[in-house]
Scaffold this active site. Structure first.
Site, PDB file in Angstrom:
ATOM      1  N   GLU A 175      51.126  45.928  32.374  1.00 13.74           N
ATOM      2  CA  GLU A 175      51.365  44.954  33.593  1.00 13.74           C
ATOM      3  C   GLU A 175      52.373  45.840  34.616  1.00 13.74           C
ATOM      4  O   GLU A 175      53.336  45.356  35.015  1.00 13.74           O
ATOM      5  CB  GLU A 175      52.419  43.838  33.218  1.00 13.74           C
ATOM      6  N   GLU A 376      44.866  41.051  27.294  1.00 12.61           N
ATOM      7  CA  GLU A 376      45.759  39.704  26.963  1.00 12.61           C
ATOM      8  C   GLU A 376      45.373  38.383  27.406  1.00 12.61           C
ATOM      9  O   GLU A 376      44.901  38.173  28.536  1.00 12.61           O
ATOM     10  CB  GLU A 376      47.192  40.032  27.398  1.00 12.61           C
TER      11      GLU A 376
HETATM   12  C1  BG6 Z   1      52.662  39.885  29.216  1.00  7.74           C
HETATM   13  C2  BG6 Z   1      53.234  40.950  28.475  1.00  7.74           C
HETATM   14  O1  BG6 Z   1      53.535  39.401  30.083  1.00  7.74           O
HETATM   15  O2  BG6 Z   1      52.719  38.433  28.326  1.00  7.74           O
HETATM   16  C3  BG6 Z   1      53.632  40.706  26.830  1.00  7.74           C
HETATM   17  O3  BG6 Z   1      52.426  42.159  28.673  1.00  7.74           O
HETATM   18  C4  BG6 Z   1      54.093  39.327  26.565  1.00  7.74           C
HETATM   19  O4  BG6 Z   1      54.275  41.827  26.452  1.00  7.74           O
HETATM   20  C5  BG6 Z   1      52.948  38.348  27.011  1.00  7.74           C
HETATM   21  O5  BG6 Z   1      54.491  39.074  25.240  1.00  7.74           O
HETATM   22  C6  BG6 Z   1      53.296  36.913  26.726  1.00  7.74           C
HETATM   23  O6  BG6 Z   1      54.623  36.734  27.253  1.00  7.74           O
HETATM   24  P1  BG6 Z   1      55.580  35.922  26.424  1.00  7.74           P
HETATM   25  O7  BG6 Z   1      56.936  35.906  27.415  1.00  7.74           O
HETATM   26  O8  BG6 Z   1      55.234  34.572  26.173  1.00  7.74           O
HETATM   27  O9  BG6 Z   1      55.923  36.789  25.164  1.00  7.74           O
END
Ligand code: BG6
Length: 478
Positions: A175, A376
């Site tokens: 990111e 993701e």
């Molecule tokens: C992304 C990141 O922003 O979202 C992860 O690459 C992160 O590291 C994921 O865990 C989900 O976000 P969160 O804040 O719900 O853990």
């Protein structure tokens, strides 16, 4: 609407959020190791020293360090073809500045990659996922310091050589576009020297963030070029936090504002990493932000020479933008936005938008025409562990099903999609809040917000569902 036969189904994690063992076998402190727990309403903090009696969730996390064999066996049982994980920079170079790597740290990832290989799982390695050595924050305000480029190159050379026969797919920075937003100061650019306090209140300097980003671009391009020259079998990717936004109204003011916002938050970084040059709108953006980028001779050439082979991104939600100051605000991944009246939101206020994924895949592919991968995606939710040990997470299955359906639509539209690794395939620590209660996994981990828990692993209903999805290459989503 078929996905390619070699589609990389799997799951995604990050070292700082699941390994634990934060100071074991010579590991140093990363910026994430200096972050306390928090919650949806009580923000997590970054501290300059480890405060006695304070909970730092990354320190134990879910202890993948000592559970990796069982966890990878569970991924294999689901049929994973691919496992996205990050190498913890400070396991290999504890302060980032050592000349020689830490052998114990290297051995750990040897064991992890060998275990993946045993099950035919392809590792997808993020080189830097919110794990900048904290010593580099202290030394040079993180990536604002140009010296980070050399330290990063040194780290990459060590891991490339060590794992050249075990890892084919690499992502340079997780990111990377977090640095275009104030929230990126702590975890992404590390521009938090001397600051203790809530992570969203870090005194913000766009100048420092954008300079840090320039250094990350140069570092990324240098190691991509180095990999292409020395390890032709490697595939090198970027990674963007894609924050799809729509204009809240069809007022041309909102249209133009959305175009600018999409450029600033989403396209700026990947235009550099994929096209190899700063986009035409960069100069105006810098001017509007009052930023002047210091470059050295050769920087622009290296950006041209180190473009990535494939584009990856995270996608959780979308939001709206408008110039209307009275519009209702909502939360989101890294950035805030405006409420979209057509969408529902998760318990953490992230607006759920499966069709936005089809739209986003098409927009990215039209722009760059290189293979894409969704590395993701997922639903952070409260799960209930029943007395018999089951977890009925039908809401998560619904979320994933709807997003996979839209991925297939995008493939039908002509998008070249390599794979899909939903986030937090095993429950892990939340990056934004430091909670355990915000769970994403197919595998439940008995670990709780107060740091207690047996660390036992249990299969959720989504585990069997995802196994069937992979076995049918996405044909059976019922
Ligand atoms: C992304 C990141 O922003 O979202 C992860 O690459 C992160 O590291 C994921 O865990 C989900 O976000 P969160 O804040 O719900 O853990």
């Amino acid at each position: 609407m078929s996905l390619r036969p070699d589609f990389l189904w799997g799951g995604a994690t990050a070292a700082n959020q699941f390994e634990g063992a934060w100071d074991v076998d010579g590991k140093g402190a990363s910026v994430s190791d200096m972050c306390t727990n928090g919650s949806h309403t009580n923000p997590k903090r970054v501290t300059t020293t480890i405060e006695p009696g304070t909970l730092y969730p990354s320190h134990e996390a879910i202890d993948f360090y000592h559970h990796y064999e069982g966890d990878i066996a569970l991924f294999a049982e689901m049929g994973f073809k691919c496992f996205r994980l990050s190498i913890n920079w400070t396991r290999i170079f504890p302060t980032g500045m050592e000349k020689e790597p830490n052998e114990k740290g290297l051995e750990f990832y040897d064991k992890v990659f060998d275990c993946c290989k045993k099950y035919g799982i392809e590792p997808l390695v993020t080189i830097s996922h919110y794990e900048l050595p904290y010593a580099l924050v202290e030394k040079c305000n993180g990536w604002e310091g140009r010296e980070c480029i050399e330290y990063f190159e040194n780290y990459c050379k060590a891991i490339f050589e060590r794992y050249k026969d075990k890892v084919k797919y690499w992502l340079t920075f997780n990111e990377i576009n977090s640095g275009t937003m104030p929230m990126g100061n702590v975890l992404s650019t590390g521009t938090v020297k001397g600051y203790s306090g809530p992570i969203m209140d870090v005194p913000d300097s766009p100048q420092a963030r954008y300079q840090a980003l320039h250094h990350q671009f140069v570092a990324s391009a240098k190691v991509v070029k180095y990999a292409h020259e020395n390890y032709p079998q490697f595939k090198m990717g970027n990674m963007i936090c894609f924050i799809t936004s729509y204009p809240l109204t069809c007022n041309p003011d909102d249209m133009v504002y959305n175009q600018q916002s999409m450029r600033e938050k989403n396209w700026y970084c990947s235009d550099v990493q994929v096209r190899g040059e700063y986009p035409a709108y960069a100069k105006r953006l810098w001017k509007d932000l009052g930023v002047e980028i210091k470059m050295e001779p050769g920087d622009l050439e290296i950006l041209k020479e180190g473009t990535v082979d494939f584009y990856t991104f995270s996608y959780y939600m979308s939001n709206c933008v408008t110039l209307d100051p009275n519009a209702e605000k909502v939360e989101g991944n890294i950035s805030m936005g405006m409420k979209n009246p057509y969408l529902k939101a998760s318990d953490w206020g992230w607006q759920i938008d499966p069709k936005g994924l089809r739209y986003t895949l098409n927009e990215i592919y039209d722009r760059y025409r290189i293979p894409l991968m969704v590395v993701e995606n997922g639903l952070g939710a409260y799960d209930k562990l029943e007395e018999d040990g089951s977890i009925h997470d039908s809401y998560r299955i619904d979320y994933l099903r709807e997003h996979i359906e839209q991925m297939k639509e995008a493939v039908e539209d002509g998008v070249d999609l390599m794979g899909y690794t939903p986030w937090g395939c095993i429950d892990l620590v939340s990056a934004s809040t430091g909670e355990m209660a915000k769970r994403y996994g197919f595998i439940y981990v008995e670990k709780y917000d107060d740091g207690t828990g047996s660390l036992n692993r249990r299969k959720k209903d989504s585990f069997e569902w995802y196994k069937k999805v992979i076995a049918t290459n996405g044909e059976d989503l019922a």
